[in-house]
Design an enzyme around this catalytic site. Structure first.
Site, PDB file in Angstrom:
ATOM      1  CE  LYS A 154      -4.218   1.562   0.140  1.00 58.22           C
ATOM      2  NZ  LYS A 154      -5.180   1.323  -0.939  1.00 58.22           N
ATOM      3  CG  ASP A 213      -3.148 -12.477   8.898  1.00 58.79           C
ATOM      4  OD1 ASP A 213      -3.440 -13.656   8.589  1.00 58.79           O
ATOM      5  OD2 ASP A 213      -3.379 -11.996  10.015  1.00 58.79           O
TER       6      ASP A 213
END
Ligand code: NAP
Length: 492
Positions: free
Chosen positions: A177, A234
């Site tokens: 990101k 995750d």
């Protein structure tokens, strides 16, 4: 001469853990691999005895001896206090690479069946928000430090490229990101770009993590190896598991330089504990990664083929799969029955998918040493200057009041550059009017460009600010090799 048995630490774990772990142990024995298992404890019972780490000293000692662990899921106490024993284990043994393959399996219906999904998610396993460094700044404002290091990034990115090279994979996708978190996720992205030139035969691409989620749902076969930071990893590794049949089929390996821990992705599924109904495939597939890690590649391939035959023929189907396929749930195979079928199928090769006996080389940890793009010498050589400080304050004061009051405290060396609330500048007035939450950040910088600010200057400033405001923490502002070490506020 009989081969020396492998010494492996086995942690049966909580809930369904002991059932799936026993199943893998039986299959490994049936495949002829001699293992001297050191059974060790971790998780719920350990927490209950008052050990707040969830991983007792004897277990740590066993892992230090064996360096290889097969582990069932561990329950995490919910709420305050104890840390997850899983995270503790990963951190204790610095298993920085969490490797989660997601490969289409025969007989397991999914939306993408027949497309040949076959990807490996390589997730950084130690740092990022999972460093678990959290504070309540005020009774109502919580923060979590996102720690990304050049060393941690380089280790995991190199691991991913080495894995791709060993397995003959064509592409590594870096998912970050970095468009929003330019310093943390940006460091990971830049490290990826620097290292990718060392692997010219592998296509290196960067995608923004939200687009990765979108692309995975739309066209998952485009992914080969995906490397990413801890939280991103995750989430997308669970997404990847969902593409190939869900948690019952999702294996993982946690690799460090010295220790490797193999476990299913799923948790302890307490409602199924002790009922002999849970699907053990995920843990069995994890144990195959373990066998490859310890060099038992032939046994791993034989077991993998037997799993593929069992799934492909669909004679023994566990409850979860029967539910997905609209099969006979009431007469579904037990955990034990399903494992017996795999054992009975040892020596057979699957008919509808390629045998894993012909698969490419084993997935063991990266052997190449880091290129030392980080480290004390490199860091010390970077030209640096402290040019100011951000002071975080507990304050509900209106910006029009707080701003001038803070500016008056700046002193001779520093000046107040701006005040913000949750990253949006509120002073000087920009016309933006974000909701007040009780915390402000005041940014002080050197009055004169190019002047270095000393610790004494910052301490003096803190003293003055502390007399009028309750400050909560301070961050120094640096310039490293001409680049600011901080981001601007929105509107600045
Ligand atoms: P979970 O144990 O993974 O179970 C959630 C659901 O996933 C189950 O109810 C079941 O769905 C399905 N499932 C899980 N394992 C399966 C298997 N082998 N075969 C088929 N279906 C399976 O997640 P949770 O209930 O959120 O977590 C329970 C505990 O485990 C928590 O204490 C958590 O902290 C811990 N945990 C540990 C680990 C680890 O040790 N690595 C990982 C995750 C969670 P259905 O209800 O639809 O049948």
């Amino acid at each position: 001469m009989t081969a020396q048995p492998h010494r492996i630490t086995v942690i049966p774990g909580d809930g369904v853990g002991p059932e799936v772990v026993r199943s893998a142990q039986r299959i490994i024995a049936a495949a002829g691999v001699a293992v001297d298992w050191e059974e060790a404890e971790a998780g719920a019972e350990v927490f209950k005895r008052g050990d707040t780490s969830g991983v007792p000293r004897e277990t740590r000692a066993s892992i230090e001896r064996t360096r290889v662990v097969l582990k069932g899921p561990l329950e995490t106490p919910v709420g305050f206090g104890e840390k997850s024993a899983n995270v503790t284990l990963r951190k204790l043994f610095e298993t920085y690479a969490n490797v989660r393959p997601a490969r289409e399996l025969p007989g397991v219906p999914t939306r993408y069946a027949g497309e040949g999904v076959d990807m490996i998610i390589v997730r950084e396993n130690i740092e990022d928000l999972y460093a678990g460094i959290e504070h309540m700044q005020t009774p109502d404002v919580a923060q979590c430090l996102k720690v990304i290091t050049r060393k941690g990034s380089e280790k995991i990115i190199r691991y991913a490229f080495e894995l791709a090279r060993r397995e003959g994979r064509a592409k590594v996708t870096c998912a970050t990101k970095a468009n929003i978190m330019k310093l943390t996720e940006g460091l990971f992205k830049r490290t990826f770009e620097q290292l990718s030139v060392e692997y010219p035969e592998i296509t290196a691409e960067h995608l923004i993590i939200d687009n990765v989620a979108h692309q995975m749902a739309k066209n998952p076969v485009q992914f080969d190896v995906v490397v990413t930071t801890n939280l991103n990893g995750d989430i997308i590794s669970d997404l990847a598991s969902g593409l190939v049949g869900g948690l019952g089929f999702a294996p993982s390996g946690n690799y460090g330089d010295g220790v490797a821990i193999f476990e299913a992705v799923h948790g302890s599924a307490p409602k199924y504990a002790g009922k002999d109904v849970i699907n053990p495939t995920a843990l069995i597939l994890s144990s195959l990664m373990m066998l490859r890690h310890i060099g038992e590649t032939a046994a791993a391939a034989a077991i993998e083929d037997a799993v593929l035959v069992t799934l492909e023929e669909g004679k023994a189907v566990t409850q979860d799969l029967a539910r997905q396929t609209g099969g006979d749930v009431e007469h579904a195979a037990s955990t034990t029955g399903f494992s017996d079928s795999i054992i009975a199928n040892l020596g057979r090769r699957p008919a509808t998918v390629p045998s894993r006996a012909d698969a490419t080389p084993p997935a063991s940890p990266a052997t190449r040493r880091p290129s030392w793009a980080y480290g004390p010498e490199v860091s010390a050589a970077v030209e640096r200057r402290t040019i100011g400080a951000d002071i975080f304050l507990e304050s509900w004061a209106a910006p029009g009041e707080a701003g001038p009051a803070l500016a008056a405290l700046a002193g001779d060396v520093l000046l107040l550059q701006m005040v913000d609330s949750r990253g949006t500048m509120v002073f000087p007035d920009t016309g933006l009017n974000p909701d007040a939450v009780g915390v402000l950040r005041a940014r002080f910088v050197a009055r004169e460009d190019g002047v270095a600010v000393s610790d004494a200057d910052i301490a003096g400033l803190l003293g003055r600010v502390g007399e009028r405001f309750a400050w909560t923490h301070v961050e120094k502002l640096h310039v490293f090799a001409g680049e600011p070490s901080y981001t601007k506020a929105q509107g600045q």
